[in-house]
Design a protein around this motif. Structure first.
Motif, PDB file in Angstrom:
ATOM      1  N   LEU A 127      -7.880   4.678  15.166  1.00 18.88           N
ATOM      2  CA  LEU A 127      -8.852   5.182  16.133  1.00 18.88           C
ATOM      3  C   LEU A 127      -8.879   6.709  16.099  1.00 18.88           C
ATOM      4  N   ALA A 128      -7.687   7.316  16.106  1.00 18.64           N
ATOM      5  CA  ALA A 128      -7.618   8.782  16.134  1.00 18.64           C
ATOM      6  C   ALA A 128      -8.308   9.391  14.916  1.00 18.64           C
ATOM      7  N   SER A 129      -8.267   8.666  13.802  1.00 14.99           N
ATOM      8  CA  SER A 129      -8.882   9.213  12.587  1.00 14.99           C
ATOM      9  C   SER A 129     -10.400   9.019  12.576  1.00 14.99           C
ATOM     10  N   MET A 130     -10.923   8.220  13.497  1.00 16.37           N
ATOM     11  CA  MET A 130     -12.361   7.916  13.489  1.00 16.37           C
ATOM     12  C   MET A 130     -13.168   8.711  14.488  1.00 16.37           C
ATOM     13  N   VAL A 131     -12.503   9.394  15.418  1.00 15.74           N
ATOM     14  CA  VAL A 131     -13.247  10.096  16.461  1.00 15.74           C
ATOM     15  C   VAL A 131     -13.383  11.571  16.095  1.00 15.74           C
ATOM     16  N   PRO A 132     -14.464  12.219  16.574  1.00 13.17           N
ATOM     17  CA  PRO A 132     -14.677  13.619  16.209  1.00 13.17           C
ATOM     18  C   PRO A 132     -13.711  14.555  16.923  1.00 13.17           C
ATOM     19  N   LEU A 184      -3.375   8.426  23.310  1.00 12.82           N
ATOM     20  CA  LEU A 184      -3.239   9.867  23.532  1.00 12.82           C
ATOM     21  C   LEU A 184      -2.185  10.463  22.604  1.00 12.82           C
ATOM     22  N   GLU A 185      -1.087   9.740  22.378  1.00 15.18           N
ATOM     23  CA  GLU A 185      -0.059  10.255  21.461  1.00 15.18           C
ATOM     24  C   GLU A 185      -0.615  10.420  20.054  1.00 15.18           C
ATOM     25  N   SER A 186      -1.387   9.444  19.600  1.00 14.39           N
ATOM     26  CA  SER A 186      -1.974   9.548  18.259  1.00 14.39           C
ATOM     27  C   SER A 186      -2.944  10.715  18.159  1.00 14.39           C
ATOM     28  N   LEU A 187      -3.769  10.883  19.188  1.00 15.49           N
ATOM     29  CA  LEU A 187      -4.730  11.990  19.170  1.00 15.49           C
ATOM     30  C   LEU A 187      -4.016  13.331  19.203  1.00 15.49           C
ATOM     31  N   CYS A 188      -2.952  13.428  19.997  1.00 15.83           N
ATOM     32  CA  CYS A 188      -2.231  14.694  20.144  1.00 15.83           C
ATOM     33  C   CYS A 188      -1.464  15.087  18.886  1.00 15.83           C
ATOM     34  N   ARG A 189      -1.224  14.121  18.001  1.00 15.95           N
ATOM     35  CA  ARG A 189      -0.588  14.460  16.729  1.00 15.95           C
ATOM     36  C   ARG A 189      -1.544  15.277  15.873  1.00 15.95           C
ATOM     37  N   LEU A 190      -2.852  15.131  16.112  1.00 17.22           N
ATOM     38  CA  LEU A 190      -3.845  15.851  15.319  1.00 17.22           C
ATOM     39  C   LEU A 190      -4.228  17.186  15.948  1.00 17.22           C
ATOM     40  N   LEU A 233      -3.980 -11.225  28.889  1.00 15.74           N
ATOM     41  CA  LEU A 233      -5.008 -10.188  28.725  1.00 15.74           C
ATOM     42  C   LEU A 233      -4.443  -8.773  28.602  1.00 15.74           C
ATOM     43  N   THR A 234      -3.614  -8.386  29.563  1.00 16.07           N
ATOM     44  CA  THR A 234      -3.118  -7.002  29.587  1.00 16.07           C
ATOM     45  C   THR A 234      -2.224  -6.708  28.384  1.00 16.07           C
ATOM     46  N   ARG A 235      -1.384  -7.680  28.033  1.00 16.93           N
ATOM     47  CA  ARG A 235      -0.510  -7.478  26.865  1.00 16.93           C
ATOM     48  C   ARG A 235      -1.324  -7.383  25.583  1.00 16.93           C
ATOM     49  N   ALA A 236      -2.393  -8.179  25.491  1.00 15.34           N
ATOM     50  CA  ALA A 236      -3.241  -8.130  24.297  1.00 15.34           C
ATOM     51  C   ALA A 236      -3.907  -6.757  24.188  1.00 15.34           C
ATOM     52  N   ASP A 237      -4.426  -6.275  25.286  1.00 19.62           N
ATOM     53  CA  ASP A 237      -5.067  -4.962  25.338  1.00 19.62           C
ATOM     54  C   ASP A 237      -4.096  -3.896  24.813  1.00 19.62           C
ATOM     55  N   GLU A 238      -2.879  -3.920  25.362  1.00 23.19           N
ATOM     56  CA  GLU A 238      -1.867  -2.943  24.973  1.00 23.19           C
ATOM     57  C   GLU A 238      -1.494  -3.057  23.499  1.00 23.19           C
ATOM     58  N   ARG A 239      -1.369  -4.304  23.037  1.00 27.31           N
ATOM     59  CA  ARG A 239      -0.981  -4.566  21.648  1.00 27.31           C
ATOM     60  C   ARG A 239      -2.011  -4.001  20.671  1.00 27.31           C
ATOM     61  N   VAL A 240      -3.284  -4.271  20.912  1.00 24.29           N
ATOM     62  CA  VAL A 240      -4.311  -3.788  19.979  1.00 24.29           C
ATOM     63  C   VAL A 240      -4.363  -2.266  19.986  1.00 24.29           C
ATOM     64  N   LEU A 241      -4.261  -1.684  21.170  1.00 21.89           N
ATOM     65  CA  LEU A 241      -4.333  -0.224  21.245  1.00 21.89           C
ATOM     66  C   LEU A 241      -3.166   0.407  20.498  1.00 21.89           C
ATOM     67  N   ARG A 242      -1.997  -0.216  20.659  1.00 20.33           N
ATOM     68  CA  ARG A 242      -0.807   0.319  20.006  1.00 20.33           C
ATOM     69  C   ARG A 242      -0.928   0.207  18.487  1.00 20.33           C
ATOM     70  N   GLN A 243      -1.375  -0.988  18.032  1.00 19.96           N
ATOM     71  CA  GLN A 243      -1.466  -1.225  16.579  1.00 19.96           C
ATOM     72  C   GLN A 243      -2.499  -0.329  15.899  1.00 19.96           C
ATOM     73  N   HIS A 244      -3.593  -0.023  16.607  1.00 16.17           N
ATOM     74  CA  HIS A 244      -4.698   0.654  15.933  1.00 16.17           C
ATOM     75  C   HIS A 244      -4.937   2.076  16.416  1.00 16.17           C
ATOM     76  N   ALA A 245      -3.965   2.608  17.176  1.00 15.39           N
ATOM     77  CA  ALA A 245      -4.146   3.943  17.750  1.00 15.39           C
ATOM     78  C   ALA A 245      -4.393   5.009  16.677  1.00 15.39           C
ATOM     79  N   SER A 246      -3.680   4.923  15.550  1.00 15.08           N
ATOM     80  CA  SER A 246      -3.868   6.005  14.573  1.00 15.08           C
ATOM     81  C   SER A 246      -5.185   5.840  13.798  1.00 15.08           C
TER      82      SER A 246
END
Ligand code: AVJ
Length: 324
Positions: free
Chosen positions: A72-77, A97-103, A57-70
């Motif tokens: 996600l960052a492009s979809m939020v206001p 947070l790293e992806s969001l902070c790039r913007l 479970l925890t590894r899956a959570d981390e994996r999806v967040l890592r793969q789709h972080a950018s």
């Protein structure tokens, strides 16, 4: 100073004693809330569970967040405040947070009742460029209300509720909780919800009853905690860990089964409790969702499910809900 400390009534300890007593005094199924797993020993045991091969479970959570972080960052206001319900270790949040902070620069408010967890999350995220971390030592909803009240006009909120903690609510309670979250938000605010999905029974049972016994230790530790904090005399060797799948509620249930008739004394709860042989204490429900159910949950609590990312290796969904 010393005297004052001795006399101070610790509100959390009083609440713990009251909850333990109420849960074990029930005429039918005895129960203890899974939120009491996480004392320092329980938190360390959960960290160990999260690296067990059987518990993906925890590894899956981390994996999806890592793969789709950018994505996600492009979809939020923007501009954006990020709040997280339960800070965890901060490890998986880092990717987002790293992806969001790039913007743009981001303020991040982990909301968590454990000061130790807040401190480690602050340490973990201290180096992220452009990030300001402000720990909020409160209950989820109180903390969220406080952060929401302090936001500047035009700033949107992104609420993170990861790790399938939502699955620990009883059925219906998950919807009620998300409705309360929604009430603190305005249209256009976002909620990123991590939820574990239904999967084959043998995979689920192994995840919650690993052969090395780490999950059993995690479950039994709640009794050890009652011994430590409430002076009780639970003999841990006279209880055993049980994990079973409840088909009706689509939940893994963990119980502690009394191996023989016994009486336990809990002095600080001013209470004695008897167990029959085979009687159980219900300690946790971990609901397993379907993809469709998560969309329904969004609609039922005032959100639109904008996107879902699913881990294929260990069925786990990250859903981006937008407040409507
Ligand atoms: C942290 C709530 C997601 O329900 O799977 C792990 C806790 N319980 N093994 C879960 C847990 C047993 C976990 N959550």
């Amino acid at each position: 100073m010393l005297l004052e400390n001795t006399l101070t009534i610790d509100a959390a300890a009083v609440q713990f004693a009251a909850d333990v007593r109420a849960g074990l005094d029930r005429p039918g199924q005895k129960e203890l809330s899974s939120k009491y797993f996480y004392d320092p020993v329980g938190s360390a045991l959960f960290e160990a569970i999260s690296v067990m091969p059987e518990y993906g479970l925890t590894r899956a959570d981390e994996r999806v967040l890592r793969q789709h972080a950018s994505d996600l960052a492009s979809m939020v206001p923007a501009p954006l405040l990020v709040c997280e319900l339960g800070s965890g270790s901060g490890k998986k949040t880092r990717w987002i947070l790293e992806s969001l902070c790039r913007l743009e620069p981001v303020s991040y408010y982990p909301i968590e009742i454990s000061p130790a967890a807040l401190a480690s999350c602050e340490r973990e995220l201290a180096q992220v460029n452009g990030l300001t971390v402000v720990g909020v030592e409160r209950d989820y909803l109180d903390g969220l209300r406080e952060v929401a009240a302090r936001r500047k006009e035009g700033t949107h909120l992104l609420v993170l509720f990861l790790g399938s903690t939502i699955g620990n609510f009883d059925s219906e309670a998950d919807r009620r909780f998300l409705q309360s979250v929604r009430q603190t938000l305005v249209p256009g605010d976002c909620l990123l919800l991590g939820a574990d999905l239904v999967k084959p029974l043998n995979q689920l049972l192994a995840a919650y009853d690993d052969p090395a016994g780490v999950t059993a230790a995690f479950n039994l530790n709640i009794l050890a905690r009652i011994n430590r904090e409430l002076d009780a005399d639970f003999n841990l060797r006279q209880f055993e860990h049980v994990a079973r799948f409840n088909e009706k509620t689509s939940s893994i249930e963990m119980h502690l089964r009394s191996k023989k008739p016994q009486t336990v004394t809990i002095p600080r709860a001013e209470f004695m409790v008897q167990f029959r042989e085979g009687e159980t204490i219900w300690t946790e429900s971990s609901h397993k969702y379907s993809v469709a159910e998560l969309k329904t949950l969004a609609a039922a609590s005032g959100f639109h499910c904008k996107e879902q990312w699913i881990d294929q290796e260990w069925q786990f969904a990250e859903s981006l809900f937008i407040a409507i």
